[in-house]
Scaffold this active site. Structure first.
Site, PDB file in Angstrom:
ATOM      1  N   ASP A 107      -2.751  -6.395  15.384  1.00 28.23           N
ATOM      2  CA  ASP A 107      -2.148  -5.058  15.470  1.00 28.23           C
ATOM      3  C   ASP A 107      -2.209  -4.481  16.870  1.00 28.23           C
ATOM      4  O   ASP A 107      -1.402  -3.634  17.242  1.00 28.23           O
ATOM      5  CB  ASP A 107      -2.852  -4.083  14.510  1.00 28.23           C
ATOM      6  CG  ASP A 107      -2.187  -4.043  13.143  1.00 28.23           C
ATOM      7  OD1 ASP A 107      -0.990  -4.339  13.067  1.00 28.23           O
ATOM      8  OD2 ASP A 107      -2.866  -3.715  12.165  1.00 28.23           O
ATOM      9  N   ARG A 137       0.841  -1.198   0.000  1.00 26.71           N
ATOM     10  CA  ARG A 137       0.000   0.000   0.000  1.00 26.71           C
ATOM     11  C   ARG A 137       0.882   1.256   0.000  1.00 26.71           C
ATOM     12  O   ARG A 137       2.074   1.183   0.267  1.00 26.71           O
ATOM     13  CB  ARG A 137      -0.907   0.020   1.241  1.00 26.71           C
ATOM     14  CG  ARG A 137      -2.013  -1.003   1.222  1.00 26.71           C
ATOM     15  CD  ARG A 137      -2.767  -1.050   2.542  1.00 26.71           C
ATOM     16  NE  ARG A 137      -1.958  -1.607   3.628  1.00 26.71           N
ATOM     17  CZ  ARG A 137      -2.367  -1.727   4.891  1.00 26.71           C
ATOM     18  NH1 ARG A 137      -3.576  -1.317   5.231  1.00 26.71           N
ATOM     19  NH2 ARG A 137      -1.570  -2.254   5.807  1.00 26.71           N
ATOM     20  N   TYR A 170      -1.016   4.778  10.636  1.00 27.75           N
ATOM     21  CA  TYR A 170      -1.403   3.822  11.681  1.00 27.75           C
ATOM     22  C   TYR A 170      -0.190   3.604  12.582  1.00 27.75           C
ATOM     23  O   TYR A 170       0.911   3.335  12.089  1.00 27.75           O
ATOM     24  CB  TYR A 170      -1.822   2.475  11.074  1.00 27.75           C
ATOM     25  CG  TYR A 170      -3.131   2.495  10.342  1.00 27.75           C
ATOM     26  CD1 TYR A 170      -4.325   2.709  11.013  1.00 27.75           C
ATOM     27  CD2 TYR A 170      -3.183   2.292   8.963  1.00 27.75           C
ATOM     28  CE1 TYR A 170      -5.538   2.720  10.337  1.00 27.75           C
ATOM     29  CE2 TYR A 170      -4.383   2.306   8.283  1.00 27.75           C
ATOM     30  CZ  TYR A 170      -5.561   2.523   8.976  1.00 27.75           C
ATOM     31  OH  TYR A 170      -6.758   2.530   8.303  1.00 27.75           O
ATOM     32  N   GLU A 193      -5.797   5.202  13.787  1.00 30.57           N
ATOM     33  CA  GLU A 193      -6.712   4.294  14.491  1.00 30.57           C
ATOM     34  C   GLU A 193      -7.379   4.900  15.715  1.00 30.57           C
ATOM     35  O   GLU A 193      -8.312   4.300  16.271  1.00 30.57           O
ATOM     36  CB  GLU A 193      -5.999   3.001  14.888  1.00 30.57           C
ATOM     37  CG  GLU A 193      -5.002   3.103  16.014  1.00 30.57           C
ATOM     38  CD  GLU A 193      -3.602   3.525  15.574  1.00 30.57           C
ATOM     39  OE1 GLU A 193      -2.689   3.491  16.412  1.00 30.57           O
ATOM     40  OE2 GLU A 193      -3.421   3.881  14.375  1.00 30.57           O
ATOM     41  N   HIS A 231      -0.668   2.038  16.265  1.00 26.17           N
ATOM     42  CA  HIS A 231      -0.945   0.905  17.171  1.00 26.17           C
ATOM     43  C   HIS A 231       0.134   0.818  18.264  1.00 26.17           C
ATOM     44  O   HIS A 231       0.744  -0.224  18.487  1.00 26.17           O
ATOM     45  CB  HIS A 231      -1.027  -0.414  16.387  1.00 26.17           C
ATOM     46  CG  HIS A 231      -2.108  -0.421  15.347  1.00 26.17           C
ATOM     47  ND1 HIS A 231      -3.447  -0.478  15.663  1.00 26.17           N
ATOM     48  CD2 HIS A 231      -2.048  -0.360  13.989  1.00 26.17           C
ATOM     49  CE1 HIS A 231      -4.169  -0.462  14.545  1.00 26.17           C
ATOM     50  NE2 HIS A 231      -3.343  -0.381  13.519  1.00 26.17           N
ATOM     51  N   LYS A 246       1.653   2.258   7.333  1.00 27.01           N
ATOM     52  CA  LYS A 246       2.036   1.488   8.514  1.00 27.01           C
ATOM     53  C   LYS A 246       2.947   2.293   9.428  1.00 27.01           C
ATOM     54  O   LYS A 246       3.576   3.272   9.020  1.00 27.01           O
ATOM     55  CB  LYS A 246       2.737   0.183   8.111  1.00 27.01           C
ATOM     56  CG  LYS A 246       1.821  -0.801   7.403  1.00 27.01           C
ATOM     57  CD  LYS A 246       0.612  -1.189   8.248  1.00 27.01           C
ATOM     58  CE  LYS A 246       0.979  -2.042   9.452  1.00 27.01           C
ATOM     59  NZ  LYS A 246      -0.204  -2.394  10.269  1.00 27.01           N
TER      60      LYS A 246
END
Length: 366
Positions: free
Chosen positions: A270, A15, A94, A118, A96, A75
């Site tokens: 995740d 991605r 993201y 998130e 996490h 990511k």
């Protein structure tokens, strides 16, 4: 603002943080966008597509980080990227954090502005930037689970939809959130018998209202989980606690109660996973087996369908990226309460309480 789109370097992550359409909107708003060469190739977007949209192509990831005031990616940064992040630089991606103490400490040290997709939360309490990837992962969970139920990959040898004269496979879904709903929808479409567990009766009523009769609901507790894992073929872990570590709903001892070849797909990986034996895997090496139970816990499941995922992600992140670029992070977060909830670490200080709680930290470690 100067915005940078680096190439993702996590294992098998194809991605990219923004489509050419997203770049076009930023440039239209008088922002400068730098894209690392071939950053979008895995998603089907090429250098010339970004150039036509108004971006400047740079050769290396170091050049993109060095010139940019805001980094937009997919990511969380991995170890090779830690030192590229500059003090006061916005990193919109993201993160996490609750599942990685090393990443958290690294971002504290770098003193960037870490805004996590998130934890951006709207007035209804939903997570608009997590939703599309949860939708992709929920649907993929059934696709992958069905594959790993096949005998050549050590599954039970069960066809989820069954055939005339043979009962369909049984799917247990833990959590009736976005992941769980999408997983249940896909499994039901294949003809499987589906059981959905959750502690939120509103969500269970919703599932009961919209799903066909072969999707049944039960309240989630340890007794019911232990009951169902004995006779279900595929178990989907779709539990989410906003910004916090997922609870272990299936413990190591429970694996012995499952039939050999049962498959667990833990989409909550995740956030640490909702199965005690979960550990992150990659698309390159997606499964492992413990007590004859197949575990699939790829930490970037949507990365396997990057064209779909990148477009779906940019659809929801672009309005927030534009606010950040147009106003700066402080004014943007002041004006938009949803975006403010995305602030996780600001110049070395943890500002999202659940991260401290995940590691048992009273104060941020500086």
């Amino acid at each position: 603002m100067i915005v940078g789109i680096p190439k993702e370097i996590k294992n098998n992550e194809s991605r990219v943080g923004m489509t050419p359409a997203g770049v076009f909107e930023l440039v239209k708003n008088n922002h400068k966008v730098y894209v690392q060469s071939d950053a979008g190739e895995g998603s089907g977007f090429y250098n010339q597509d970004y150039q036509k949209a108004g971006a400047v192509i740079l050769d290396t990831i170091g050049q993109v980080y060095a010139i940019s005031e805001m980094i937009v990616k997919v990511k969380e940064p991995i170890e090779e990227e830690y030192n590229l992040i500059q003090k006061g630089q916005i990193v919109f991606t993201y993160f996490h954090f609750a599942s990685s103490e090393a990443l958290t400490k690294a971002m504290i040290k770098q003193k960037g502005i870490c805004i996590a997709y998130e934890t951006v939360e709207d007035e209804e309490g939903t997570l608009p930037l997590l939703t599309p990837m949860s939708e992709v992962a929920g649907r993929m969970a059934i696709q992958q689970g069905a594959r790993y139920l096949e005998k050549p990959v050590k599954g039970r040898g069960v066809l989820l939809g069954g055939v005339p004269g043979v009962a369909p496979g049984r799917v247990l879904v833990l959590g009736a959130g976005v992941v769980g709903i999408q997983a249940a929808k896909m499994a039901a479409g294949l003809g499987a018998h589906v059981t959905v567990l959750d502690i939120n009766m509103k969500r269970l009523r919703y599932v009961n209202d919209v799903m066909p009769p072969h999707v049944v609901t039960e309240f989630s507790n340890e007794f019911n989980i232990r009951k169902h894992i004995k006779n279900h073929d595929l178990i989907i872990g779709g539990v989410l606690l906003k910004g916090a570590k997922a609870p272990n709903l299936i413990t190591r001892d429970m694996l012995k109660e499952m039939r050999p070849g049962t498959v667990i797909v833990d989409v909550a990986v995740d956030q640490g996973g909702c199965v005690e034996t979960t550990r992150p895997t990659t698309h390159e090496d997606p499964i492992y087996i413990i007590d004859d139970v197949v575990h699939y816990s790829v930490a970037n499941m949507p990365g396997a369908v990057p064209c779909t995922s990148t477009i779906a992600l940019t659809n929801v992140t672009l309005p927030y990226a534009l606010k950040l670029a147009n106003l700066g992070w402080e004014a943007a977060c002041e004006k938009d309460a949803s975006l403010k909830k995305g602030l996780n670490i600001v110049e070395g200080e943890i500002v999202y309480q659940e991260i401290k709680e995940a590691f048992g930290w009273e104060e941020a470690i500086v």
